[in-house]
Design an enzyme around this catalytic site. Structure first.
Site, PDB file in Angstrom:
ATOM      1  N   HIS A  17       0.874  -1.183   0.000  1.00 35.66           N
ATOM      2  CA  HIS A  17       0.000   0.000   0.000  1.00 35.66           C
ATOM      3  C   HIS A  17       0.916   1.240   0.000  1.00 35.66           C
ATOM      4  CE1 HIS A  17      -2.793   2.940   1.837  1.00 35.66           C
ATOM      5  NE2 HIS A  17      -3.784   2.121   1.523  1.00 35.66           N
ATOM      6  N   ASP A  47       3.243  -4.317   7.907  1.00 32.37           N
ATOM      7  CA  ASP A  47       1.991  -3.568   7.770  1.00 32.37           C
ATOM      8  C   ASP A  47       0.867  -4.591   7.892  1.00 32.37           C
ATOM      9  OD1 ASP A  47      -0.294  -2.333   6.982  1.00 32.37           O
ATOM     10  OD2 ASP A  47       0.421  -1.704   5.009  1.00 32.37           O
ATOM     11  N   GLN A  87      -4.411  -5.333   7.175  1.00 35.22           N
ATOM     12  CA  GLN A  87      -5.436  -6.197   6.594  1.00 35.22           C
ATOM     13  C   GLN A  87      -5.550  -7.534   7.306  1.00 35.22           C
ATOM     14  OE1 GLN A  87      -7.618  -5.256   4.370  1.00 35.22           O
ATOM     15  NE2 GLN A  87      -6.689  -3.292   3.860  1.00 35.22           N
ATOM     16  N   LYS A  96     -10.322  -0.447  10.868  1.00 37.50           N
ATOM     17  CA  LYS A  96     -10.553  -1.626  10.031  1.00 37.50           C
ATOM     18  C   LYS A  96     -10.973  -2.832  10.869  1.00 37.50           C
ATOM     19  CE  LYS A  96      -7.606  -0.825   5.956  1.00 37.50           C
ATOM     20  NZ  LYS A  96      -7.327   0.593   6.009  1.00 37.50           N
ATOM     21  N   CYS A 145      -4.773   2.613  -3.495  1.00 37.13           N
ATOM     22  CA  CYS A 145      -3.516   3.114  -2.917  1.00 37.13           C
ATOM     23  C   CYS A 145      -2.378   2.115  -3.106  1.00 37.13           C
ATOM     24  CB  CYS A 145      -3.677   3.458  -1.441  1.00 37.13           C
ATOM     25  SG  CYS A 145      -4.780   4.846  -1.182  1.00 37.13           S
TER      26      CYS A 145
END
Lengths: 155, 411
Positions: free
Chosen positions: B124, B200, B203, B226, B368
């Site tokens: 991302h 990261d 998700q 999220k 993104c």
């Protein structure tokens, strides 16, 4: 007519499926690229002016949604053969149609005469009901504006 | 443990009871931001109504109550992600700020000419741009792990790419492809090469069990919004010995132990990295979101999403055949519930517009991740993403709406 049918009028889908003035121009034609960072639409405008500041030729490249691509196609057909000043006036009318006040000016609804002048482009007025799509419709015009600025600064 | 009744969960989410264009909202954009249950809204409402003041330093009871609520949210996050020490949990604005913190603090202090940071082609922008910004200042090299087959990373040159690198920063799960990256292999190889690893985990943390200690990474970043929590709060977890050595990121109140006209002394971790009034009630909301997720169980959530993804992939291909392309791994158990869809002859932006008229919320665009999109040879996809509150009726609505979009645009 539903909002959706108003957005996707037949004439818009026609320009999307059969874009006018699609392609490239070699230098000394001017080239400008525009991006819609939200949805990834890309428009490339190639602009050839002749000596009296008339748009002798214009080609459109890039890829994107039906609104951005049809708007670019319609724009190219509308400005070809016009002077830069006329193209800029048309840009003002189009932005008025999109409810965008240009360069600090008051927001002005286009007059019936201006709408007539816009021709096919007036079919895009349904876009106003979909605020996120206004950027798709105006991308080509902003890119043309950029290309015109480059021709002026190059002189 | 009994299997949770996922179909009944929807009623906990007030927004999922609403309609769009006269149709029930089918929310399929949780990879961008999830919705939140009444329990989270109530916890935040209660905090603002009964227990709000600025945190730390206040001696009156209300300030103490707010501080306790804020710090107990930190404890909940630490427990939820298996952090050995709750002081390693830093509250930020979002995962983007967490990654900027690593780049801006650790990166600025440790990277220079001759050094290398390794990223992947499926990152991302939040895990690309912060490194490019520090690169412009410090002049190190950025290397890219390429994309291989079936939406997975190509790791054949991994050791060469990591050779001499100081850091690998990688997404645990792609927000476009849904690919779950092999963190064990990546972290092992990076550490063998002497590089730190930043993950990261935006998700993955909302959708599957996370244990940072077992994972073995050095930094892990994720966002509250999220995972059923509010917007405005993110988390950076880091190993304490690294956090202690790192300079502060943002300056201001709350992050100092002393200030004079000559300079300042930073406070201890985590305060050192929490300048200014922090997201107090957002932390409370995140804590309530964690309570909610734990009441269902992360393994059950993961299993539910694998089944729903498999169902949706099968339904899409049965109904739309070759005219639909789903990017990313073909095996549902190797991916998250993120479906990036190409519908032949219809641009993603138009797909999303038609879907909206059916009440189906998906996201068009480059998500993104422009370098990845360029690699895939597309400039936009329509992305549908699932979460615990989605069920097969949502997948059916997606397929119906896509079929309508296709016939709407048929020549």
């Amino acid at each position: 007519m539903s909002d959706l049918e108003d957005l996707y009028r037949e004439i818009i889908l026609d320009h999307y499926r059969s874009p006018r003035n699609s392609g490239e121009l070699e230098p000394p034609a001017h080239k400008a690229e525009g991006f819609n960072p939200l949805c990834g639409d890309e428009i490339v405008v190639y602009l050839q002016l002749d000596d009296d500041n008339t748009i002798a030729d214009i080609k459109i490249g890039g890829q994107g949604c039906s609104i951005s691509q049809s708007s670019a196609s319609m724009m190219s057909a509308a400005v070809k053969g016009k002077t830069v000043e006329q193209a800029q006036e048309l840009m003002g009318s189009f932005k008025g149609l999109m409810s965008i006040a240009d360069k600090g000016e008051e927001l002005a609804e286009p007059t019936p005469a201006e709408i007539r002048e816009l021709g096919d482009l007036a079919a895009l007025r349904g876009v106003v009901k979909f605020p996120t799509r206004i950027k798709c419709a105006t991308l080509a015009w902003n890119t043309l504006d950029q290309a015109i600025s480059e021709t002026q600064s190059a002189d | 443990m009994t299997t949770p009744d996922f179909a009944a969960l929807k009623k906990d989410f007030p927004i999922l009871q609403t309609e769009r264009h006269g149709k029930p909202l089918v929310f399929l954009d949780s990879a961008a931001s999830s919705q939140r249950p009444q329990q989270v809204l109530d916890a935040m409402d209660y905090a603002y109504t009964h227990a709000y003041a600025n945190v730390h330093r206040g001696v009156y009871g209300l300030a103490e109550a707010a501080t306790n609520a804020y710090e107990s949210a930190r404890l909940k996050v630490a427990r939820f992600i298996g952090a050995p020490d709750s002081s390693e949990v830093i509250f930020t604005k979002n995962a983007t700020e967490s990654l900027n913190l690593v780049a801006g603090s650790w990166g600025r202090a440790n990277l220079g000419p001759g050094d290398a940071v390794v990223l992947t082609m499926m990152e991302h922008h939040a895990n690309i741009v912060p490194w490019q910004m520090i690169q412009a200042e410090k002049g190190f090299e950025i290397r890219w792990i390429p994309l291989g087959d079936d939406g997975k990373l190509d790791l054949t040159e991994l050791d060469t790419l990591l050779d001499g690198a100081k850091l690998l920063s990688v997404a645990s799960m792609s927000n476009v492809l849904g690919t779950i990256n092999p963190l064990d292999q990546l972290i092992e190889a990076a550490h063998r090469a002497g590089a730190l690893v930043c993950v990261d985990a935006c998700q993955s943390v909302p959708h599957m069990e996370t244990n940072v200690a077992e994972m073995g990474a050095d930094f892990v970043a994720f966002s509250g919004h999220k995972m059923l929590g509010p917007s405005g709060i993110g988390v950076l977890w880091g190993r304490m010995e690294l956090l202690e050595q790192m300079p502060p990121f943002l300056g201001g109140g709350g992050m100092i132990s002393n200030v004079t006209t000559d300079g300042f002394m930073p406070d201890a971790v985590p305060s050192k990295f929490e300048a200014g009034t922090p997201p107090i009630v957002e932390a409370v909301g995140l804590g309530a979101a964690i309570d909610y997720l734990e009441s269902i169980g992360m393994d059950a959530i993961r299993q539910h999403e694998i089944e729903l993804t498999a169902y949706a992939m099968r339904a899409l291909s049965e109904r739309l055949g070759d005219s639909v392309t789903i990017h990313g791994p073909s095996e549902p158990s190797e991916r998250g519930g993120v479906l990036s869809i190409d519908l032949e002859g219809v641009h993603a932006h138009d797909v999303s517009q038609i879907l909206d008229s059916h009440g189906v919320a998906v996201r068009p665009g480059h998500h993104c991740a422009k370098p990845l999109m360029k690699e895939l040879g597309v400039n936009a996809t329509a992305r549908a993403s699932f979460y615990l509150y989605n069920d097969t009726s949502d997948a059916d609505a997606l397929v119906d709406a896509l079929a309508d979009a296709q016939s709407f645009f048929a020549p």
